[in-house]
Motif scaffolding. Structure first.
Motif, mmCIF file in Angstrom:
data_model
loop_
_atom_site.group_PDB
_atom_site.id
_atom_site.type_symbol
_atom_site.label_atom_id
_atom_site.label_comp_id
_atom_site.label_asym_id
_atom_site.label_seq_id
_atom_site.Cartn_x
_atom_site.Cartn_y
_atom_site.Cartn_z
ATOM 1 N N ILE A 116 -23.206 -53.599 73.942
ATOM 2 C CA ILE A 116 -22.132 -54.305 73.110
ATOM 3 C C ILE A 116 -21.175 -54.810 73.654
ATOM 4 N N PRO A 117 -20.583 -56.074 73.959
ATOM 5 C CA PRO A 117 -19.649 -56.374 74.847
ATOM 6 C C PRO A 117 -18.222 -55.911 74.451
ATOM 7 N N THR A 118 -17.493 -55.983 75.546
ATOM 8 C CA THR A 118 -16.038 -55.473 75.496
ATOM 9 C C THR A 118 -15.308 -57.073 75.171
ATOM 10 N N LEU A 119 -13.769 -57.180 75.053
ATOM 11 C CA LEU A 119 -13.188 -58.349 74.784
ATOM 12 C C LEU A 119 -13.524 -59.338 75.970
ATOM 13 N N LYS A 120 -13.399 -58.823 76.976
ATOM 14 C CA LYS A 120 -13.605 -59.570 78.350
ATOM 15 C C LYS A 120 -15.063 -60.457 78.409
ATOM 16 N N ASP A 121 -15.991 -59.681 77.947
ATOM 17 C CA ASP A 121 -17.529 -60.199 78.064
ATOM 18 C C ASP A 121 -17.470 -61.322 76.920
ATOM 19 N N LEU A 122 -16.863 -60.800 75.834
ATOM 20 C CA LEU A 122 -16.824 -61.747 74.553
ATOM 21 C C LEU A 122 -16.102 -63.304 75.061
ATOM 22 N N TYR A 123 -14.940 -62.989 75.830
ATOM 23 C CA TYR A 123 -14.377 -64.314 76.131
ATOM 24 C C TYR A 123 -15.196 -65.120 77.043
ATOM 25 N N LYS A 124 -15.922 -64.733 77.748
ATOM 26 C CA LYS A 124 -16.727 -65.488 78.799
ATOM 27 C C LYS A 124 -18.017 -66.205 77.904
ATOM 28 N N LEU A 125 -18.269 -65.706 76.848
ATOM 29 C CA LEU A 125 -19.162 -66.342 75.939
ATOM 30 C C LEU A 125 -18.491 -67.293 75.025
ATOM 31 N N TRP A 126 -17.189 -67.064 74.592
ATOM 32 C CA TRP A 126 -16.362 -67.893 73.796
ATOM 33 C C TRP A 126 -15.978 -69.112 74.688
ATOM 34 N N GLN A 127 -15.908 -68.874 75.938
ATOM 35 C CA GLN A 127 -15.302 -69.935 76.689
ATOM 36 C C GLN A 127 -16.433 -70.987 77.028
ATOM 37 N N ARG A 128 -17.740 -70.771 76.880
ATOM 38 C CA ARG A 128 -18.809 -71.663 77.067
ATOM 39 C C ARG A 128 -19.157 -72.416 75.762
ATOM 40 N N THR A 129 -18.400 -72.010 74.527
ATOM 41 C CA THR A 129 -18.733 -72.926 73.366
ATOM 42 C C THR A 129 -18.301 -74.420 73.344
ATOM 43 N N LYS A 130 -17.255 -74.437 73.998
ATOM 44 C CA LYS A 130 -16.715 -75.820 74.124
ATOM 45 C C LYS A 130 -15.493 -75.865 75.212
ATOM 46 N N GLN A 131 -15.381 -77.134 75.816
ATOM 47 C CA GLN A 131 -14.050 -77.111 76.774
ATOM 48 C C GLN A 131 -12.653 -76.964 76.058
ATOM 49 N N ARG A 132 -11.740 -76.179 76.677
ATOM 50 C CA ARG A 132 -10.477 -76.046 76.239
ATOM 51 C C ARG A 132 -9.578 -76.127 77.374
ATOM 52 N N ALA A 133 -8.371 -76.305 76.953
ATOM 53 C CA ALA A 133 -7.133 -76.516 77.672
ATOM 54 C C ALA A 133 -7.121 -75.180 78.689
ATOM 55 N N LYS A 134 -6.912 -75.267 79.936
ATOM 56 C CA LYS A 134 -6.548 -74.288 80.872
ATOM 57 C C LYS A 134 -5.420 -73.303 80.464
ATOM 58 N N SER A 135 -4.361 -73.969 79.675
ATOM 59 C CA SER A 135 -3.545 -73.098 79.158
ATOM 60 C C SER A 135 -3.789 -72.238 77.972
ATOM 61 N N SER A 136 -4.770 -72.516 77.388
ATOM 62 C CA SER A 136 -5.522 -71.944 76.314
ATOM 63 C C SER A 136 -6.225 -70.748 76.798
ATOM 64 N N GLU A 137 -7.083 -70.827 77.895
ATOM 65 C CA GLU A 137 -7.941 -69.798 78.267
ATOM 66 C C GLU A 137 -7.048 -68.899 78.965
ATOM 67 N N LYS A 138 -5.906 -69.215 79.739
ATOM 68 C CA LYS A 138 -4.896 -68.488 80.315
ATOM 69 C C LYS A 138 -4.377 -67.615 79.226
ATOM 70 N N ALA A 139 -3.771 -68.134 78.266
ATOM 71 C CA ALA A 139 -3.115 -67.347 76.989
ATOM 72 C C ALA A 139 -4.191 -66.277 76.401
ATOM 73 N N CYS A 140 -5.484 -66.443 76.250
ATOM 74 C CA CYS A 140 -6.554 -65.739 75.756
ATOM 75 C C CYS A 140 -6.632 -64.739 76.617
ATOM 76 N N LEU A 141 -6.738 -64.988 77.800
ATOM 77 C CA LEU A 141 -6.998 -63.781 78.920
ATOM 78 C C LEU A 141 -5.917 -62.798 79.069
ATOM 79 N N LEU A 142 -4.590 -63.263 78.873
ATOM 80 C CA LEU A 142 -3.236 -62.506 78.842
ATOM 81 C C LEU A 142 -3.458 -61.541 77.681
ATOM 82 N N ALA A 143 -3.957 -62.293 76.746
ATOM 83 C CA ALA A 143 -3.916 -61.390 75.200
ATOM 84 C C ALA A 143 -4.775 -60.281 75.517
#
Length: 459
Positions: A128-155
């Motif tokens: 079962i994935p951790t939040l970091k693992d889940l982020y990698k799956l979520w990141q591939r669902t669609k292209q997002r702004a770099k600022s959004s990706e950075k904010a999600c990783l910081l959270a």
């Protein structure tokens, strides 16, 4: 060609997800089948996925129709099916179908359903994935702004600091409450705390609704309230006089460098002063966004050009250019930039495609503090409040003000639909913006000055 339903990429490899009909989910012990197609080639994946999906749909149809007991191995019996169905289903006999639930068997309780779902998820994923693992799956669902990706990783980093690195199926509502309390004890604003909490909620919602890795979103409905103890205000008259008596505005003594944009540092604050436009809208202007149509000088806020974006559909608008801006030379400046062959109105200003006004906003904050305006407010956005305040005092209608500032008009149908705003109304609204300052005309030609290796260069 439409993408095959259920086809998606994970770590570069295509997978297929096929939902099981609700009436069969108890028998199969899961709500869907997931299968790796073992290829990163989309055409090949669509072919393999189409075959696999057809087989599964045929299996579901057979499972619904058969009334006979299942074999001891739990397979769908083929003896009474057509030859065509048998040929389709034969390769699938490795897929087990649990016995049907007897009518007298009571429905599974919520804890039993959650346990069944957890068992199915465990069988489909090695871990079962951790939040970091889940982020990698979520990141591939669609292209997002770099600022959004950075904010999600910081959270995520913040959450793991507070709670530890846990598999997502172990995150309970109590964890959510603990993280929420911890965030509000940190030396950050309530808005920052809310944003970081919301990012984690979004990831858990993705794991629940899209991936079905957890039986529910455990933090649903939990919120952090944002404090509004300090609100932005408009500029005061004495603050305007302190800003606009500086050499930048009285001598066209523009700063050198891409952060300020040279000429942009002079023009953008003055345009904001007489339009109330957002800094991002002004920073992304093209040279052709200022022109004259039917004798009216206009400034166009649009998302039509490359790299341009607006906050909402109401933000797309054409604003009559204030007579004071015309007197100061804005039309001549725009023409001079076009004559040089530049497409951007501020050629020196460093571009930021995700946040067009970020660099200039940072520069302006430093600049106003350097001249003694050290309080948090007024900031650049306060020009927007000021323009609206001036128009309101002049009794300009709300819809006319909205047409200038790019707000969505709120209120009754009569106000939002039947109250029209024509160009005469817009000109009246713009000219109602008046300030107790007298700026001299100091513009002659664009400077477009940048700094290179510590030396100044005139382009």
């Amino acid at each position: 060609m439409a993408t095959l339903t259920g086809l998606h990429q994970r770590a570069g490899i295509y997978h297929l997800r096929v939902l099981i009909p609700t009436s069969l989910q108890t028998r199969f012990g899961r709500s869907c089948f997931r299968k790796s197609l073992g290829t990163s080639n989309k055409s090949e994946a669509e072919l393999l996925g189409t075959i696999e999906r057809a087989r599964l749909l045929a299996l579901f149809a057979a499972a619904k129709k058969t009334q006979e007991p299942l074999s001891s191995e739990g397979h769908v019996p083929l003896s009474n099916l057509s030859e065509q169905a048998q040929r389709v289903l034969e390769p699938l006999q490795g897929i087990s179908v649990p016995p049907p639930v007897a009518p007298t068997t009571p429905p599974a309780t919520a804890p039993q359903q959650a346990a069944l779902h957890s068992q199915a998820s465990s069988a489909l994923f090695a871990e079962i994935p951790t939040l970091k693992d889940l982020y990698k799956l979520w990141q591939r669902t669609k292209q997002r702004a770099k600022s959004s990706e950075k904010a999600c990783l910081l959270a995520i980093d913040t959450c793991e600091k507070a709670l530890g690195r846990l598999p997502i199926n172990q995150l309970t509502r109590a964890h959510g409450d603990a993280f929420r309390s911890w965030l509000q004890e940190q030396p950050i604003s309530s808005k920052t705390a809310r944003d970081r909490f919301t990012w984690i909620k979004s990831l858990l919602g993705y794991a629940f609704r899209e991936l079905e890795l957890i039986p529910r979103q455990p933090w649903e409905g939990m919120e952090i309230q944002v404090s509004k103890t300090q609100t932005r205000r408009a500029w005061k008259d004495e603050e305007l006089q302190q800003l606009f008596r500086q050499p930048l505005f009285t001598q066209y003594d523009t700063p050198k460098g891409k952060k300020s944009g040279s000429d942009a540092a002079y023009w953008i604050p003055i345009i904001a002063l007489y339009t109330g436009a957002r800094i991002g809208e002004l920073a992304q202007l093209k040279a052709n966004d200022i022109n004259v149509i039917d004798g009216v000088a206009l400034l166009h806020i649009t998302d039509a050009g490359e790299g341009q974006r607006v906050k909402s559909s109401a933000s797309v608008r054409s604003i009559p250019i204030h007579s004071e801006l015309i007197r100061l030379g804005l039309l001549e400046y725009a023409q001079a930039i076009r004559d040089t062959g530049h497409t951007r109105l501020w050629p020196i200003l460093r571009e930021d495609t995700e946040r067009p006004g970020l660099n200039l906003s940072n520069w302006f904050g430093d600049y106003r503090r350097s001249i003694g305006l050290t309080e948090r407010y007024p900031d650049f956005h306060s020009f927007r409040h000021l323009a609206r305040t001036r128009m309101a005092r002049a009794k300009i209608s709300e819809k006319a003000m909205d047409s200038i500032t790019g707000h969505e008009t709120q209120g009754s149908i009569g106000k939002t639909v039947y109250q029209n705003v024509d160009m005469t109304d817009r000109i009246e609204a713009i000219e109602a913006i008046a300030h107790p300052i007298a700026l001299p005309r100091v513009y002659t030609i664009p400077k477009m000055e940048t700094a290179k290796r510590g030396r100044h260069k005139l382009i």
